[in-house]
Design a protein around this motif. Structure first.
Motif, PDB file in Angstrom:
ATOM      1  N   LYS A 149       0.792  -1.241   0.026  1.00 23.46           N
ATOM      2  CA  LYS A 149      -0.001   0.034  -0.028  1.00 23.46           C
ATOM      3  C   LYS A 149       1.004   1.204  -0.295  1.00 23.46           C
ATOM      4  O   LYS A 149       0.529   2.340  -0.567  1.00 23.46           O
ATOM      5  CB  LYS A 149      -0.935  -0.015   1.263  1.00 23.46           C
ATOM      6  CG  LYS A 149      -2.435   0.303   0.830  1.00 23.46           C
ATOM      7  CD  LYS A 149      -3.018   0.051   2.025  1.00 23.46           C
ATOM      8  CE  LYS A 149      -4.303   1.004   2.022  1.00 23.46           C
ATOM      9  NZ  LYS A 149      -5.453   0.709   3.257  1.00 23.46           N
ATOM     10  N   TYR A 150       1.859   1.281   0.976  1.00 21.19           N
ATOM     11  CA  TYR A 150       2.740   2.671   0.924  1.00 21.19           C
ATOM     12  C   TYR A 150       4.044   2.041   0.822  1.00 21.19           C
ATOM     13  O   TYR A 150       4.480   1.072   1.273  1.00 21.19           O
ATOM     14  CB  TYR A 150       2.335   3.319   2.195  1.00 21.19           C
ATOM     15  CG  TYR A 150       0.993   3.677   2.428  1.00 21.19           C
ATOM     16  CD1 TYR A 150       0.415   4.695   1.427  1.00 21.19           C
ATOM     17  CD2 TYR A 150       0.287   3.095   3.454  1.00 21.19           C
ATOM     18  CE1 TYR A 150      -0.910   4.948   1.934  1.00 21.19           C
ATOM     19  CE2 TYR A 150      -1.148   3.481   3.720  1.00 21.19           C
ATOM     20  CZ  TYR A 150      -1.634   4.517   2.904  1.00 21.19           C
ATOM     21  OH  TYR A 150      -2.911   4.642   3.052  1.00 21.19           O
TER      22      TYR A 150
ATOM     23  N   THR B  58       6.097   4.292   6.294  1.00 17.84           N
ATOM     24  CA  THR B  58       5.435   5.067   7.392  1.00 17.84           C
ATOM     25  C   THR B  58       6.727   5.819   8.412  1.00 17.84           C
ATOM     26  O   THR B  58       7.792   5.101   8.553  1.00 17.84           O
ATOM     27  CB  THR B  58       4.727   4.217   8.340  1.00 17.84           C
ATOM     28  OG1 THR B  58       5.358   2.970   8.630  1.00 17.84           O
ATOM     29  CG2 THR B  58       3.298   3.992   7.540  1.00 17.84           C
TER      30      THR B  58
ATOM     31  N   ASN C  77       4.622  12.924   1.732  1.00 10.19           N
ATOM     32  CA  ASN C  77       3.423  12.553   2.060  1.00 10.19           C
ATOM     33  C   ASN C  77       2.260  12.776   1.232  1.00 10.19           C
ATOM     34  O   ASN C  77       1.571  13.731   1.091  1.00 10.19           O
ATOM     35  CB  ASN C  77       2.909  13.574   3.526  1.00 10.19           C
ATOM     36  CG  ASN C  77       3.836  13.177   4.628  1.00 10.19           C
ATOM     37  OD1 ASN C  77       3.507  12.261   5.505  1.00 10.19           O
ATOM     38  ND2 ASN C  77       4.990  13.569   4.775  1.00 10.19           N
TER      39      ASN C  77
ATOM     40  N   ASP D 210       0.110  10.210   0.272  1.00  7.86           N
ATOM     41  CA  ASP D 210      -0.891   8.936   0.360  1.00  7.86           C
ATOM     42  C   ASP D 210      -0.427   7.768  -0.524  1.00  7.86           C
ATOM     43  O   ASP D 210      -1.186   6.913  -0.794  1.00  7.86           O
ATOM     44  CB  ASP D 210      -2.274   9.345   0.116  1.00  7.86           C
ATOM     45  CG  ASP D 210      -2.951   9.826   1.376  1.00  7.86           C
ATOM     46  OD1 ASP D 210      -2.438   9.439   2.379  1.00  7.86           O
ATOM     47  OD2 ASP D 210      -3.940  10.574   1.314  1.00  7.86           O
ATOM     48  N   THR D 211       0.603   7.942  -1.270  1.00 11.81           N
ATOM     49  CA  THR D 211       1.331   6.863  -2.179  1.00 11.81           C
ATOM     50  C   THR D 211       2.499   6.375  -1.542  1.00 11.81           C
ATOM     51  O   THR D 211       2.585   5.243  -1.015  1.00 11.81           O
ATOM     52  CB  THR D 211       1.697   7.380  -3.686  1.00 11.81           C
ATOM     53  OG1 THR D 211       0.350   8.101  -4.076  1.00 11.81           O
ATOM     54  CG2 THR D 211       1.810   6.209  -4.468  1.00 11.81           C
TER      55      THR D 211
ATOM     56  N   PRO E   1       1.608   7.549   3.954  1.00  9.13           N
ATOM     57  CA  PRO E   1      -0.014   8.017   4.123  1.00  9.13           C
ATOM     58  C   PRO E   1       0.005   9.310   4.946  1.00  9.13           C
ATOM     59  O   PRO E   1       0.935   9.519   5.767  1.00  9.13           O
ATOM     60  CB  PRO E   1      -0.350   6.658   5.185  1.00  9.13           C
ATOM     61  CG  PRO E   1       0.848   6.251   5.631  1.00  9.13           C
ATOM     62  CD  PRO E   1       2.018   6.522   4.809  1.00  9.13           C
ATOM     63  N   LYS E   2      -0.788  10.096   4.329  1.00 13.56           N
ATOM     64  CA  LYS E   2      -0.994  11.427   5.345  1.00 13.56           C
ATOM     65  C   LYS E   2      -1.445  11.329   6.520  1.00 13.56           C
ATOM     66  O   LYS E   2      -1.110  12.180   7.416  1.00 13.56           O
ATOM     67  CB  LYS E   2      -1.984  12.447   4.356  1.00 13.56           C
ATOM     68  CG  LYS E   2      -1.409  13.089   3.322  1.00 13.56           C
ATOM     69  CD  LYS E   2      -2.658  13.827   2.504  1.00 13.56           C
ATOM     70  CE  LYS E   2      -1.790  14.505   1.127  1.00 13.56           C
ATOM     71  NZ  LYS E   2      -2.902  15.316   0.639  1.00 13.56           N
ATOM     72  N   SER E   3      -2.274  10.308   6.848  1.00 11.40           N
ATOM     73  CA  SER E   3      -2.926  10.136   8.097  1.00 11.40           C
ATOM     74  C   SER E   3      -2.007  10.214   9.336  1.00 11.40           C
ATOM     75  O   SER E   3      -2.421  10.395  10.381  1.00 11.40           O
ATOM     76  CB  SER E   3      -3.759   8.859   7.927  1.00 11.40           C
ATOM     77  OG  SER E   3      -3.007   7.921   7.945  1.00 11.40           O
TER      78      SER E   3
END
Lengths: 302, 437
Positions: free
Chosen positions: B196-197, B200, B245, B247-248, B251-253
């Protein structure tokens, strides 16, 4: 709206109305079913909304730590394990913490109920200027958040010599404004005639209180007892500040110490949290009837 | 309703109430007495040590204390205090004159620094080989704290994903990669494995500092007058960080809304995780679904990290006899023989050099990770320890950085609410306001 206009129209068009009657009845019946159905469905949706995180939480406590974050997430553990529970129970003096918490919660609850009942009664049934001042003082305590009073209460407890003693967490929490207000508003609903009749019969003030008022207020007592127990059971920051000796720690301090600065041992934390919930669940099962009543007053401050 | 009740009911209740009240009153009095009675006696044979750690990292201290008791007869009681609330508790304990004799604290606090004992004799003992960059020293030469261990930021990768994608990664610090090379490799892995990313990144100022140092910047740095500013390379590095950051790649979250980067990495869907050495022992147990590895920190071109002291070990001056006993214990604890055991059991990076600790981990990934960290530490540029030293200096001047504005401001920048240069300006202002001249 539409139902009443239906009736108006049936008045005007009687012949047609006679034909429409069975149809209308069916209509109302289905609408009623619809109404009941939607209420019940809504209840179920809410119930599931509340229960699902709890269920996941309890089920996750049986997962090995490697499974907790693995993707895709699963509701049920693929492999059931009690390792979180055993590690939690062994890594701290859990039994001792449990006993301490039970002592604190029970003693505080009994004293809170007694003190609130007596002061609530006095505030409701006796007319005196100083009582009113006292009432305002009690009310004022609800206007300050606990955090603000932390430092001054700490100094008082220290100077009373209650630092590092269970009494240091029991005494400050005995008098709660919520409890006093609950009893006061209850005793206000009890007619004064009852007190006067007892006085005419020659009862002393104390026996009026103990023989008439205390038995009357039993539901409120149980409600407050449940609340108070729950508050004291979940107390964290105050016991942490007052207690120094690990043999006097309460359960919440033990659980909180699993949460480290940099990382959290989730499987142990889950196990410990589930263990700490058990007494409250038992309390709920035993006093279910009263808990329902108690939660009507939920949102009050301790 | 109640008037109909039999007269025995209420009186029984009354008696019960009275009995309960009497019993509980007695309990309170007893509890009060017992506490005041036990604390004052046998104080010279008993020391208290406060720390805040996982049960696993208390084990090393437990072992030391047991040995010390056998050797000297002095009992040291360990109290493990929850991290949230530890600093409040220390402040209140200072007010109540109830400080422990020894403590491992997360940071010094101006409220109680005056009650600390001088540990310079331990640091000055040559055979201990304590790295003097990490100790807290006053201008008079008093040593107030020695770290229990050293921590450093570091990079973890999902080794299984790298192997599946057939992408190589560096294993030795001499042949490390740059941030751009690393992101390129992670991109390849993500694309070919469907992860997914790429990465992190802990929402922590310390992790960002490490990245900025590695890209040649100094992050928020004070000049000789004590005023904070940032340099061009910092600006560039932070710009780069914010652009990641998207989202690829990241994740921005995590930086904007507090998602747990560690949990994301442990789910196996993220190629790499920028965190630190403290994750090693927990990953050794909690990651079972894939293979992980620690890889050298990127250098672009600076080989650096944000190196901090894990816990600061201090002694409190409660009384003459107690402080002497506390110092005796600490002198003994920092002797290489004892300190080596402590680092091995607790999985610490040692603050003393030349120890060569053998960690008891079964996981080879954890063993390799510790080896890598121990190899890398001496290579790091001096900037790596800047913040740790600055922090001590602030406290000794009676100031502290209570809230680092970095995460909030950069969260806004990532969200597009402000530009990176505005965010950096606000961060610098925050530093100047709290700990500036």
């Amino acid at each position: 709206m539409s139902a009443s206009s239906d009736i108006l129209r049936t008045g005007a068009l009687a012949a047609e109305g006679r034909r429409r009657t069975p149809h209308r009845k069916k209509n109302i019946a289905s609408r009623q079913i619809g109404r009941h159905l939607s209420a019940t469905t809504l209840l179920w949706v809410f119930a599931i909304g509340f229960a699902f995180p709890l269920l996941w939480f309890v089920l996750s406590s049986f997962k090995p730590s490697g499974d907790l974050f693995s993707y895709p997430l699963t509701l049920f553990p693929k492999q059931w394990t009690l390792s979180g529970y055993t590690t939690a129970w062994q890594s701290f003096d859990f039994a001792q913490y449990f006993i301490n918490t039970i002592i604190v919660a029970c003693v505080t609850t009994v004293l809170t109920v007694a003190a609130s009942c007596a002061s609530g009664y006095a505030l409701a049934k006796y007319q005196n200027r100083w009582l009113k001042v006292f009432f305002v003082c009690i009310l004022a305590t609800t206007m300050l958040p606990t955090e603000v009073m932390l430092a001054p209460s700490f100094l008082v407890i220290r100077d009373l010599g209650l630092y590092n003693a269970l009494a240091g967490i029991i005494v400050p929490s005995i008098l709660t404004a919520t409890g006093v207000l609950m009893f006061r508003s209850f005793f206000l609903t009890v007619p004064d005639d009852l007190v006067e009749a007892a006085r005419i019969d020659g009862a002393r003030e104390l026996s009026i209180f103990f023989r008439i008022m205390v038995p009357l207020s039993r539901p409120i007592m149980l409600t407050l007892a449940i609340f108070s127990f729950q508050w004291r059971w979940n107390d964290y920051i105050w016991p942490l500040l007052v207690l120094n000796d690990p043999s006097k720690f309460t359960l919440q301090i033990g659980i909180q110490s699993i949460v480290g600065a940099q990382n959290i041992n989730w499987s142990v934390l889950l196990g410990a949290s589930v263990i700490s919930m058990i007494p409250l669940v038992i309390l709920y099962l035993v006093f279910q009837k009263y808990v329902m009543g108690a939660n009507i007053n939920a949102g009050l401050k301790d | 309703m109640t008037l109909k009740k039999s007269p025995t009911g209420p009186s029984r209740l009354r008696r019960a109430l009275a009995a309960v009240a009497a019993v509980s009153a007695a309990a309170i009095v007893l509890a009060g007495c017992s506490s005041s009675g036990s604390s004052s006696s046998d104080s010279d044979k008993k020391l208290t040590l406060w720390l805040s750690s996982s049960a696993a990292q208390q084990a090393g201290y437990d072992q030391l204390v047991k040995e010390y008791k056998q050797k000297t007869g002095v009992q040291v009681k360990i109290v493990n205090i929850p991290y949230s609330g530890y600093s409040t508790k220390l402040r209140d304990a200072a007010q109540a004159n109830a400080l422990p004799d020894i403590a491992s604290v997360p940071a010094l606090d101006p409220i109680w620094t005056k009650k600390l004992i001088d540990l310079s004799s331990i640091v000055d003992t040559k055979s201990n080989k304590i790295n003097k960059n990490f100790i807290a020293k006053t201008s008079d030469g008093d040593v107030l704290a020695i770290p229990s261990d050293v921590t450093a930021s570091g990079l973890f990768i999902n080794k299984s994903l790298f192997e599946k994608a057939g992408v190589s990664y560096p294993t030795s610090p001499d042949k490390t990669w740059t941030w751009e090379e690393f992101i390129k490799a992670a991109d390849q892995v993500r694309e070919s494995t469907g992860a997914k990313y790429d990465l992190t990144f802990d929402a922590s100022p310390s992790r960002l500092r490490a990245m900025v140092y590695e890209m040649g910047g100094k992050y928020v740095h004070a000049d000789s007058s004590g005023t904070f500013s940032t340099d061009k390379k910092t600006q560039k590095a932070v710009d780069y960080f914010v652009s990641l950051n998207n989202d690829t790649i990241m994740p921005k979250s995590v930086w904007t809304s507090g998602a747990d980067p560690s949990a994301l990495f442990q789910s196996g869907q993220v190629v790499a995780y920028w965190s630190g050495v403290w994750q090693v022992s927990s990953f050794a147990e909690s990651i079972t679904k894939f293979d992980w590895a620690s890889v050298p920190t990127p250098a672009q071109p600076v080989q650096a990290s944000d190196v901090n002291s894990g816990g600061l070990v201090v002694g409190f001056n409660n009384s003459d006899s107690e402080s002497t006993a506390a110092k005796a214990f600490l002198s003994w604890m920092y002797k290489p023989a004892q300190y080596k055991k402590l680092t091995e059991v607790n999985g610490y990076l040692p603050v003393e050099s030349g120890l060569d600790p053998q960690y008891p981990f079964k996981s080879t990934a954890a063993q390799d990770a510790f080896k890598l960290y121990n190899d890398e530490l001496p290579l790091y540029a001096p900037i790596s320890g800047y913040f740790n030293q600055a922090q001590t200096k602030w406290v000794l001047n009676g100031k502290s950085l209570t809230t680092d504005p970095s995460v909030t401001e950069l969260g806004k920048a990532i969200n597009g609410q402000e530009s990176t240069s505005e965010a950096l300006k606000n961060i610098v202002d925050g530093y100047n306001q709290q700990v500036g001249k």
